[in-house]
Design a protein around this motif. Structure first.
Motif, PDB file in Angstrom:
ATOM      1  N   MET A   1       0.850  -1.196   0.000  1.00  0.00           N
ATOM      2  CA  MET A   1       0.000   0.000   0.000  1.00  0.00           C
ATOM      3  C   MET A   1       0.887   1.247   0.000  1.00  0.00           C
ATOM      4  SD  MET A   1      -2.926   0.950   2.801  1.00  0.00           S
ATOM      5  CE  MET A   1      -3.896   2.430   2.654  1.00  0.00           C
ATOM      6  N   PRO A   2       0.702   2.196  -0.916  1.00  0.00           N
ATOM      7  CA  PRO A   2       1.607   3.345  -1.013  1.00  0.00           C
ATOM      8  C   PRO A   2       1.713   4.137   0.274  1.00  0.00           C
ATOM      9  CG  PRO A   2       0.199   3.200  -2.949  1.00  0.00           C
ATOM     10  CD  PRO A   2      -0.308   2.190  -1.985  1.00  0.00           C
ATOM     11  N   ALA A   3       0.583   4.260   1.014  1.00  0.00           N
ATOM     12  CA  ALA A   3       0.609   5.070   2.221  1.00  0.00           C
ATOM     13  C   ALA A   3       1.548   4.505   3.275  1.00  0.00           C
ATOM     14  CB  ALA A   3      -0.798   5.199   2.798  1.00  0.00           C
ATOM     15  N   SER A   4       1.936   3.235   3.139  1.00  0.00           N
ATOM     16  CA  SER A   4       2.866   2.652   4.111  1.00  0.00           C
ATOM     17  C   SER A   4       4.240   3.289   4.007  1.00  0.00           C
ATOM     18  CB  SER A   4       2.965   1.138   3.905  1.00  0.00           C
ATOM     19  OG  SER A   4       3.552   0.855   2.642  1.00  0.00           O
ATOM     20  N   ARG A   5       4.484   4.063   2.967  1.00  0.00           N
ATOM     21  CA  ARG A   5       5.753   4.797   2.854  1.00  0.00           C
ATOM     22  C   ARG A   5       5.857   5.886   3.913  1.00  0.00           C
ATOM     23  NH1 ARG A   5       5.304   7.241  -2.844  1.00  0.00           N
ATOM     24  NH2 ARG A   5       7.322   8.143  -2.254  1.00  0.00           N
ATOM     25  N   VAL A   6       4.715   6.282   4.470  1.00  0.00           N
ATOM     26  CA  VAL A   6       4.686   7.355   5.464  1.00  0.00           C
ATOM     27  C   VAL A   6       4.812   6.762   6.864  1.00  0.00           C
ATOM     28  CG1 VAL A   6       3.350   9.278   6.404  1.00  0.00           C
ATOM     29  CG2 VAL A   6       3.184   8.723   3.965  1.00  0.00           C
ATOM     30  N   THR A 178       8.325  10.793   8.268  1.00  0.00           N
ATOM     31  CA  THR A 178       9.253  10.423   7.197  1.00  0.00           C
ATOM     32  C   THR A 178       8.496   9.796   6.028  1.00  0.00           C
ATOM     33  OG1 THR A 178       9.669   8.240   8.187  1.00  0.00           O
ATOM     34  CG2 THR A 178      11.154  10.050   8.817  1.00  0.00           C
ATOM     35  N   ILE A 179       9.055   9.981   4.850  1.00  0.00           N
ATOM     36  CA  ILE A 179       8.570   9.312   3.643  1.00  0.00           C
ATOM     37  C   ILE A 179       9.746   8.585   3.039  1.00  0.00           C
ATOM     38  CG2 ILE A 179       7.624   9.631   1.324  1.00  0.00           C
ATOM     39  CD1 ILE A 179       6.088  12.031   2.338  1.00  0.00           C
ATOM     40  N   ASP A 180       9.603   7.301   2.875  1.00  0.00           N
ATOM     41  CA  ASP A 180      10.699   6.449   2.393  1.00  0.00           C
ATOM     42  C   ASP A 180      11.940   6.604   3.281  1.00  0.00           C
ATOM     43  OD1 ASP A 180       9.015   5.745   0.272  1.00  0.00           O
ATOM     44  OD2 ASP A 180       9.785   7.374  -0.979  1.00  0.00           O
ATOM     45  N   GLY A 181      11.704   6.830   4.568  1.00  0.00           N
ATOM     46  CA  GLY A 181      12.793   6.896   5.530  1.00  0.00           C
ATOM     47  C   GLY A 181      13.444   8.252   5.704  1.00  0.00           C
ATOM     48  N   ALA A 182      13.043   9.257   4.914  1.00  0.00           N
ATOM     49  CA  ALA A 182      13.654  10.587   4.998  1.00  0.00           C
ATOM     50  C   ALA A 182      12.633  11.590   5.538  1.00  0.00           C
ATOM     51  CB  ALA A 182      14.139  11.041   3.629  1.00  0.00           C
TER      52      ALA A 182
END
Length: 565
Positions: A1-6, A178-182
């Motif tokens: 799920m894309p939102a899991s990047r957050v 963070t998004i993608d860890g940043a």
């Protein structure tokens, strides 16, 4: 799920905001605009480095932005009201409610600057609280119970001021999201939260959604905000039926040269320009910091009204606004109420004179920090404009007010250095206590009439910049006790002012409760002194990192580190 990047660090109230739908919206903005933030920050650093190497900011070449006869879109009626806007942190619920309510003379401000930037705490919890408070205020459901004071705060009946939302700037990131860890851009995060929640609620009520855009330096950055608003409106159809507008805060030296170009690039979202004071002066300090010929006198005597090159910057802002159909907004009246009526009288006279000057220059409104002085600050604008007065054609010609950078007239004194030292220690203590705005009397205990002022991050930045400039160039006093500035001198003054602050606090201890409060305050002030030293040292090394870029853990480590000098 894309939102899991957050990923979001748990803080009270965050779960209700960071829903899958909001995360999807945030990701869309980040993916479209996030990489450009880093590019713009790098360009800022290069521009500053060029200035330190001898090539300062300068006007851009003529372009359609300066040649054409374009005008900003019709400014909404809200934003054309003469009077005053009241400013304060919207994360502190009691202060936000007070700002929305009538002052002691029964009048409300025309606008409310609900701030998550210079007067905000710059933590995720502050941004989350600001988001909840803005939404509740739009619905008129905002309330707060102060259990210690046994006081209830709620919004009074009647028409509310229009909202001016101010988020953190392009130079800051939020490490707790963070998004993608940043870490995510704080500007993207704050704008996304406000538009997704309060903005859509305002749209449902037919209200315009207005922003102050802080710390902009170039027209390219204004274009970034245009693209941010475009992307937001595309994703949030509810916003398409109401005006979304931005007022650019002119608080950096490069921005002074590009005001017209910035309005042009902001395009359909452009509404006006605001004349900053302390932040603009601080930015000038940063750009001239390497030049020993540019050491300023005590900043407390450098008045916009009586310093020609600064006054002309303000007049140029008004001229560009008049030329392009934008609204020009003036500066802040920061005096706080005092139990002594004579202090309030003197403060009121100063505020009135300041706002009368701004009104005569063509400003439509100014800012005020407290409802106590709200009517005093508003009346000069209302009365002059209500009299039928209009600016002259000469006032609408920017060529009459070319930008120039000079060293103001005035003395360099040890007392001025001392006041800056006290200001920084006091401000950082408030920051450590979770407040981005604090009432400070930098002349506490000194003879004369001097109200406390509501100081925010801009004042801390300016105080640090002046201390660093004097150290870097070993500035010698020109009046009073002879002294050459160095780290040892400034460290001594910081220590003396901290001791004086604590002695005054200690004198108020009367019982176990106040004794415990004093112990906590003493710890914060001792930490504040160490952090102030680091902040000043960074500036002398041409590292102008914002206090808002440090986490509380970073500040704890600085406070626990050995003395650097």
């Amino acid at each position: 799920m894309p939102a899991s990047r957050v990923r979001v660090v748990p803080v009270e109230g965050a779960t209700e905001l960071f829903t899958p739908a909001f995360d999807e919206f945030l990701l869309a903005l980040h993916d479209r605009l996030g990489a450009r933030v880093h590019d713009l920050i790098a360009k800022r650093a290069a521009m500053l480095a060029r200035a330190h190497a001898g090539t300062p900011p300068a006007p851009l070449a003529p372009s359609p932005a300066t040649r054409g006869d374009w005008r900003v879109p019709a400014v909404p009626a809200d934003l054309r009201k003469p009077g005053i806007e009241i400013s304060g942190p919207c994360s502190i619920t009691s202060m936000f409610i007070n700002a929305l309510n009538p002052g002691p003379e029964g009048e409300r401000a025309e606008g409310d600057l609900d701030d998550d930037e210079d007067s905000g705490g710059h933590r995720l919890i502050d941004t989350v609280r600001a988001t909840h408070n803005r939404l509740a205020a739009v619905h008129r459901e905002l309330r707060f119970t102060d259990t210690e004071r046994r006081r209830e705060y709620r919004i009074a009946e009647g028409e509310l001021p229009f909202f001016m939302h101010r988020e953190r700037g392009l130079h800051l990131f939020e490490p707790d999201v963070t998004i993608d860890g940043a870490p995510v851009s704080a500007a993207i995060l704050g704008t996304a939260l406000t538009l997704f929640y309060a903005g859509r609620a305002q749209a449902e009520r037919g209200q315009g959604v207005y922003f102050y855009l802080p710390k902009l330096e170039t027209a390219e950055e204004a274009r970034w905000y245009r693209d941010l608003f475009d992307a937001s409106v595309e994703r949030l159809p509810a916003l398409r039926g109401v005006p979304v507008r931005g007022v650019i805060l002119v608080e950096s030296l490069p921005c002074v040269y590009q005001m017209e170009e910035m309005l042009y690039e902001l395009g359909p979202y452009a509404a006006g320009l605001n004349a900053a004071r302390w932040d603009l002066k601080a930015s000038i300090f940063e750009y001239v910091m390497a030049d020993p010929r540019s050491v300023w006198p005590d900043r407390f005597g450098v008045d916009i009204k009586t310093t020609p090159f600064l006054a002309d910057m303000f007049r140029r802002l008004v001229a560009i606004s008049l030329k392009r159909g934008a609204v020009p907004i003036g500066g802040m009246a920061t005096a706080l109420p005092n139990p002594d009526p004579e202090v309030n009288r003197v403060a009121g006279e100063s505020i009135k004179a300041d706002k009368e000057w701004e009104a005569r220059q063509g400003f439509l409104r100014g800012w005020v920090a407290h409802i106590f002085h709200m009517k005093t600050a508003a009346d000069p604008f209302k009365q002059l404009i209500g009299s039928g007065w209009t600016p002259t054609p000469e006032m609408a010609n920017p060529d009459n007010y070319p930008v120039r950078i000079e060293v103001p007239a005035g003395p360099i004194t040890l007392e001025g250095t001392r006041r800056n030292a006290r200001m920084v220690v006091e401000y950082v203590e408030g920051w450590l206590n979770g407040r981005g705005a604090k009432g400070i009397d930098s002349l506490a205990g000194k003879p004369g009439i001097h109200p406390a002022l509501m100081e925010d991050l801009a004042t801390g930045r300016m105080s640090v910049a002046q201390l660093a400039q004097r150290i870097r160039h070993h500035a010698r006093t020109t009046e009073g006790p002879a002294a050459a500035h160095d780290f040892a001198l400034v460290k001594r003054l910081l220590g003396e002012e901290t001791d004086d602050i604590l002695a005054r606090l200690r004198a108020t201890v009367t019982d176990d409760t106040s004794r415990a409060a004093y112990a906590d305050a003493e710890t914060r002030y001792r930490k504040s002194l160490k952090i102030a030293l680091r902040w000043i040292k960074n500036y002398t090394d041409l590292d102008f990192r914002s206090l808002g870029s440090y986490t509380r853990a970073d500040l704890d480590r600085i406070a626990a580190s050995p003395d650097m000098f």
